[in-house]
Motif scaffolding. Structure first.
Motif, short mmCIF file in Angstrom:
data_model
loop_
_atom_site.label_atom_id
_atom_site.label_comp_id
_atom_site.label_asym_id
_atom_site.label_seq_id
_atom_site.Cartn_x
_atom_site.Cartn_y
_atom_site.Cartn_z
N ARG A 166 0.84 -1.40 -0.07
CA ARG A 166 0.01 -0.03 -0.08
C ARG A 166 0.97 1.28 -0.15
N GLU A 171 -7.28 -0.92 -4.04
CA GLU A 171 -7.98 -1.34 -3.07
C GLU A 171 -9.13 -2.16 -3.21
N THR A 219 -4.73 3.70 -7.22
CA THR A 219 -4.97 3.22 -5.87
C THR A 219 -6.17 2.80 -5.75
#
Length: 230
Positions: free
Chosen positions: A146, A162, A158
């Motif tokens: 991350r 996720e 991102t």
């Protein structure tokens, strides 16, 4: 200056899991191990009673499991367990490899890699390995990656990363492959050392290969046939 030692009891530096995540992880473990078999119904009220909670966190946990492809929701019939296919889970690693290769490139070109945080995560992984803490090493591995993804500075990338529910998929991979935990830490140490060299192409290749190794395909990322494991 010498680094402070990291102790197993303090290794996983993550927030306390939410109730919905605890429920999700508990059900996930039962599905992967076969305790909950194909076609078995998951009743929200029963699960809520088992965990001593309302149905809201149960509903969220089931939604996440459906996103992982482990269950399906049926109108007016609740949810049922789907056949567990390792291939379905491992397919995500091919996508993850592409995302993390790109994130590594963006972060390195911008000089934005948080090397101190990555080092901290690697140290925590070794502490988890010494403590035989499978859950902890999975969470810490996700934290390492991350940091890299966020350092890439691309919000869409991102969000896509996720959306793969990295912690849950990592937990599944650890349950299925049962690797030596110290080897998991070693892999991240090696990846970090390549990043430290500043060689963008080498780091991107390593970031891609690091994930592709978990993909259940007959060939690697370069088209080379894999050797049979049996």
């Amino acid at each position: 200056m010498a680094e402070s030692p990291v102790h197993p009891s303090t290794a996983p530096r993550s927030a306390r899991p939410t109730l919905s995540r605890q429920i999700r992880d508990g059900l996930l473990r039962r599905i992967v191990t076969g305790e909950l078999g194909e076609g078995e119904r998951l009743i929200e009220t029963r699960i809520a009673a088992e965990y001593g909670t309302s149905q809201a966190p149960v509903r969220e946990a089931l939604r996440q499991l459906e996103g992982l492809g482990l269950i399906e929701s049926l109108p007016r019939h609740g949810s049922r367990v789907l056949p567990f296919a390792e291939q379905t889970i491992r397919e995500a690693y091919i996508l993850r490899a592409a995302l993390e290769e790109t994130a590594t490139r963006l972060a390195m070109l911008a000089g934005a890699l948080p090397l101190d945080r990555l080092e901290e995560a690697v140290q925590d992984m070794y502490a988890c390995a010494r403590a035989s803490d499978v859950t902890g090493i999975g969470l810490t591995s996700a934290r390492f990656h991350r940091h890299v993804v966020q350092a890439g500075g691309n919000g869409l990338l991102t969000r896509a990363w996720e959306a793969l529910q990295i912690e849950a998929r990592t937990a599944i991979a650890l349950m299925v492959t049962r690797p030596e935990l110290e080897h998991v830490a070693d892999e991240h140490r090696e990846l970090l050392e390549v990043m430290r060299t500043g060689d963008v192409e080498a780091a991107c290749r390593h970031a891609r290969d690091h994930q592709w190794a978990y993909a259940d395909t007959p060939h690697d990322a370069y088209g080379t046939p894999r050797r049979p494991t049996s």
